[in-house]
Design a protein around this motif. Sequence first.
Motif, PDB file in Angstrom:
ATOM      1  N   ALA A  67       0.935  -1.292   0.063  1.00 51.19           N
ATOM      2  CA  ALA A  67      -0.095   0.085  -0.136  1.00 51.19           C
ATOM      3  C   ALA A  67       0.536   1.371   0.075  1.00 51.19           C
ATOM      4  CB  ALA A  67      -0.906   0.090   1.180  1.00 51.19           C
ATOM      5  N   GLY A  68       2.146   0.965  -0.080  1.00 47.49           N
ATOM      6  CA  GLY A  68       2.893   2.307  -0.127  1.00 47.49           C
ATOM      7  C   GLY A  68       3.619   2.907   1.198  1.00 47.49           C
ATOM      8  N   VAL A  69       3.394   1.952   2.368  1.00 45.99           N
ATOM      9  CA  VAL A  69       4.063   2.235   3.577  1.00 45.99           C
ATOM     10  C   VAL A  69       5.320   1.815   3.822  1.00 45.99           C
ATOM     11  CG1 VAL A  69       3.581   2.097   6.106  1.00 45.99           C
ATOM     12  CG2 VAL A  69       1.428   2.416   4.591  1.00 45.99           C
ATOM     13  N   GLU A  70       6.355   2.501   4.262  1.00 47.52           N
ATOM     14  CA  GLU A  70       7.659   1.984   4.422  1.00 47.52           C
ATOM     15  C   GLU A  70       7.632   1.376   5.939  1.00 47.52           C
ATOM     16  OE1 GLU A  70      10.650   4.814   1.930  1.00 47.52           O
ATOM     17  OE2 GLU A  70       9.680   5.733   3.698  1.00 47.52           O
ATOM     18  N   VAL A  71       8.106   0.203   6.100  1.00 44.99           N
ATOM     19  CA  VAL A  71       8.082  -0.579   7.293  1.00 44.99           C
ATOM     20  C   VAL A  71       9.558  -0.871   7.800  1.00 44.99           C
ATOM     21  CG1 VAL A  71       7.432  -2.616   8.364  1.00 44.99           C
ATOM     22  CG2 VAL A  71       5.923  -1.520   6.841  1.00 44.99           C
ATOM     23  N   VAL A  72       9.940  -0.518   8.843  1.00 40.72           N
ATOM     24  CA  VAL A  72      11.191  -1.319   9.720  1.00 40.72           C
ATOM     25  C   VAL A  72      10.623  -2.040  10.759  1.00 40.72           C
ATOM     26  CG1 VAL A  72      12.963  -0.278  10.796  1.00 40.72           C
ATOM     27  CG2 VAL A  72      12.368   0.999   9.027  1.00 40.72           C
ATOM     28  N   LEU A  73      11.455  -2.952  10.744  1.00 43.96           N
ATOM     29  CA  LEU A  73      10.969  -4.095  11.678  1.00 43.96           C
ATOM     30  C   LEU A  73      12.043  -4.326  12.708  1.00 43.96           C
ATOM     31  CD1 LEU A  73       9.623  -6.439  13.061  1.00 43.96           C
ATOM     32  CD2 LEU A  73      10.502  -7.933  11.149  1.00 43.96           C
ATOM     33  N   CYS A  74      11.592  -4.217  14.171  1.00 46.86           N
ATOM     34  CA  CYS A  74      12.689  -4.261  15.262  1.00 46.86           C
ATOM     35  C   CYS A  74      12.292  -5.516  15.824  1.00 46.86           C
ATOM     36  CB  CYS A  74      12.847  -2.858  15.978  1.00 46.86           C
ATOM     37  SG  CYS A  74      14.040  -3.010  17.234  1.00 46.86           S
ATOM     38  N   THR A  75      12.890  -6.593  15.819  1.00 47.90           N
ATOM     39  CA  THR A  75      12.571  -7.953  16.377  1.00 47.90           C
ATOM     40  C   THR A  75      13.472  -8.197  17.480  1.00 47.90           C
ATOM     41  OG1 THR A  75      12.225  -9.983  15.700  1.00 47.90           O
ATOM     42  CG2 THR A  75      14.086  -9.099  14.503  1.00 47.90           C
ATOM     43  N   SER A  76      12.652  -8.876  18.562  1.00 43.92           N
ATOM     44  CA  SER A  76      13.486  -9.516  19.634  1.00 43.92           C
ATOM     45  C   SER A  76      13.534 -11.147  19.166  1.00 43.92           C
ATOM     46  CB  SER A  76      12.709  -9.132  20.727  1.00 43.92           C
ATOM     47  OG  SER A  76      12.358  -7.901  21.273  1.00 43.92           O
ATOM     48  N   GLY A  77      13.876 -11.951  20.056  1.00 41.75           N
ATOM     49  CA  GLY A  77      13.924 -13.054  20.096  1.00 41.75           C
ATOM     50  C   GLY A  77      15.053 -13.928  19.552  1.00 41.75           C
ATOM     51  N   ALA A  78      16.093 -13.332  19.485  1.00 45.43           N
ATOM     52  CA  ALA A  78      17.460 -13.838  19.117  1.00 45.43           C
ATOM     53  C   ALA A  78      17.714 -15.070  20.184  1.00 45.43           C
ATOM     54  CB  ALA A  78      18.449 -13.024  19.138  1.00 45.43           C
ATOM     55  N   ILE A  79      17.787 -14.763  21.537  1.00 50.87           N
ATOM     56  CA  ILE A  79      18.068 -15.670  22.427  1.00 50.87           C
ATOM     57  C   ILE A  79      16.976 -17.032  22.471  1.00 50.87           C
ATOM     58  CG2 ILE A  79      18.648 -16.086  24.860  1.00 50.87           C
ATOM     59  CD1 ILE A  79      19.844 -13.512  25.038  1.00 50.87           C
ATOM     60  N   ALA A  80      15.827 -16.422  22.486  1.00 49.82           N
ATOM     61  CA  ALA A  80      14.871 -17.587  22.249  1.00 49.82           C
ATOM     62  C   ALA A  80      14.816 -18.536  21.304  1.00 49.82           C
ATOM     63  CB  ALA A  80      13.516 -16.951  22.276  1.00 49.82           C
ATOM     64  N   ALA A  81      15.349 -17.933  20.053  1.00 50.23           N
ATOM     65  CA  ALA A  81      15.646 -18.858  18.868  1.00 50.23           C
ATOM     66  C   ALA A  81      16.736 -19.729  18.955  1.00 50.23           C
ATOM     67  CB  ALA A  81      15.698 -17.830  17.659  1.00 50.23           C
ATOM     68  N   GLY A  82      17.645 -18.943  19.699  1.00 57.68           N
ATOM     69  CA  GLY A  82      19.036 -19.906  19.737  1.00 57.68           C
ATOM     70  C   GLY A  82      18.814 -21.038  20.677  1.00 57.68           C
ATOM     71  N   LYS A  83      17.994 -20.880  21.653  1.00 58.78           N
ATOM     72  CA  LYS A  83      17.866 -21.935  22.701  1.00 58.78           C
ATOM     73  C   LYS A  83      16.949 -23.016  21.933  1.00 58.78           C
ATOM     74  CE  LYS A  83      17.773 -19.192  27.002  1.00 58.78           C
ATOM     75  NZ  LYS A  83      16.889 -18.880  28.033  1.00 58.78           N
ATOM     76  N   GLU A  84      15.932 -22.646  21.000  1.00 62.49           N
ATOM     77  CA  GLU A  84      15.283 -23.592  20.286  1.00 62.49           C
ATOM     78  C   GLU A  84      16.052 -24.424  19.280  1.00 62.49           C
ATOM     79  OE1 GLU A  84      11.383 -23.602  17.072  1.00 62.49           O
ATOM     80  OE2 GLU A  84      12.034 -21.819  18.269  1.00 62.49           O
ATOM     81  N   HIS A  85      16.798 -23.645  18.714  1.00 65.42           N
ATOM     82  CA  HIS A  85      17.551 -24.299  17.668  1.00 65.42           C
ATOM     83  C   HIS A  85      18.703 -25.485  18.192  1.00 65.42           C
ATOM     84  CE1 HIS A  85      19.268 -24.851  13.655  1.00 65.42           C
ATOM     85  NE2 HIS A  85      20.615 -24.565  14.252  1.00 65.42           N
ATOM     86  N   LEU A  86      19.001 -25.152  19.171  1.00 63.20           N
ATOM     87  CA  LEU A  86      20.180 -26.089  19.880  1.00 63.20           C
ATOM     88  C   LEU A  86      19.541 -26.991  21.076  1.00 63.20           C
ATOM     89  CD1 LEU A  86      23.025 -23.329  21.079  1.00 63.20           C
ATOM     90  CD2 LEU A  86      22.965 -24.863  19.026  1.00 63.20           C
ATOM     91  N   GLY A  87      18.076 -26.904  21.097  1.00 61.94           N
ATOM     92  CA  GLY A  87      17.357 -27.816  21.921  1.00 61.94           C
ATOM     93  C   GLY A  87      17.334 -27.642  23.368  1.00 61.94           C
ATOM     94  N   TYR A  88      17.475 -26.270  23.641  1.00 64.71           N
ATOM     95  CA  TYR A  88      17.453 -26.056  25.026  1.00 64.71           C
ATOM     96  C   TYR A  88      18.246 -26.404  25.864  1.00 64.71           C
ATOM     97  CZ  TYR A  88      12.863 -24.907  23.049  1.00 64.71           C
ATOM     98  OH  TYR A  88      11.671 -24.450  21.975  1.00 64.71           O
ATOM     99  N   PRO A  89      19.681 -26.192  25.641  1.00 65.58           N
ATOM    100  CA  PRO A  89      20.687 -26.653  26.511  1.00 65.58           C
ATOM    101  C   PRO A  89      20.688 -26.022  27.824  1.00 65.58           C
ATOM    102  CG  PRO A  89      21.459 -25.020  24.940  1.00 65.58           C
ATOM    103  CD  PRO A  89      20.124 -25.200  24.318  1.00 65.58           C
ATOM    104  N   VAL A  90      20.778 -26.766  28.834  1.00 71.83           N
ATOM    105  CA  VAL A  90      21.188 -26.208  30.183  1.00 71.83           C
ATOM    106  C   VAL A  90      22.739 -25.594  30.377  1.00 71.83           C
ATOM    107  CG1 VAL A  90      21.105 -26.589  32.557  1.00 71.83           C
ATOM    108  CG2 VAL A  90      19.808 -28.038  31.170  1.00 71.83           C
TER     109      VAL A  90
END
Length: 372
Positions: free
Chosen positions: A45-68
């Motif tokens: 629709a012509g709106v410029e969007v910038v995404l500021c995203t959290s979640g890196a550490i959560a994604a890292g834990k998920e990818h590594l199988g939630y290591p202790v």
Amino acid sequence: MNLSEIAYRRVVVKLGTSVLTSGSLKLDKAHLVELARQMACLMEAGVEVVLCTSGAIAAGKEHLGYPVLPDTMANKQMLAAVGQSQLILAWSKLFSIYDLNVGQLLLTGADLQDRERYLNARDSLNALLANGIIPIINENDAVATTEIKVGDNDNLSARAALLCDADLLILLTDQKGLFDADPRNNPNAKLITEVVNIDDSLRKLAGGSVSGLGTGGMSTKLEAADAARRAGVDVVIASGHHHDVIQKVVCSAAIGTHFTALENPLESRKQWILVGSTVSGTVILDLGAITAVTNKGKSLLPTGVIDIKGEFERGDTVELTDTAGKVFAKGICRYSAKDLCLIAGKHSDSIESELGYDYGAVVVHRNDMVVL
């Protein structure tokens, strides 16, 4: 989407960890698809969007199988390094469905504290937008230490809004907005739909993070909203799970808590003083100086300085406070702490005789000051 209803043309969308995980321990891929769809519709629709995203550490834990792992800085940085690649990959795949490209900007507080690096980050962000690319911004947790971190993505998103001259900042969270009491404990809590002035009583209403997964609670969202609105940016805090929330907010729907931008936004240099520069010390003022600075639009003269705290050099940013420690302003000091100790309380015409040189009659010039 009805184009005639669109009220904003450049928007920063901040997604908290609780929104991305829907309160679970892993990224909610189905919800990410929905969020990407909304942002893609805005772009179409012509709106410029910038995404500021959290979640890196959560994604890292998920990818590594939630290591202790021991709770160390190195392990947090390791999880962020792994998770950041997974996060940007997920967003890249989602936006590619709509033939949209993304570009990653990883920032630290140090990138924003140095004026030249601040301007370089601004140029990169604007270049991405100019080419129809969605900038995806996160803090560079893989290398950031406590000393150089912005600390939370709420304030990082406010800085992003200033960098790209956005006209709207949307802070999406696990709450419907700011309430007049804690809705988790008080069933009669009412949503505050409009905020014109952020004062101490409003800050007392801010609580912590509900999920415990993120670093930002409602208090950091108030800080971000205050910084953005001072630069002329409207801010909305809303639930990230409200149907079509991003599109509706951009069309000025009555959702969440809306913070009205100030009518006279700060110019670029003062925006950097407000959100980019690091405070290196404190200058304590007498009542006359406080009145002159806050009510009369005056520069700070040495005669109004009572005391100095901290070690700072000429050109560093300092806070201006009263004797009780309340901060009234921030500004770039023209004298070092050592020099200021010698001229504090004295008239400007005696600076040269005290120091053997002078850098002008004022300690902090009005043009280098942001009154809070």
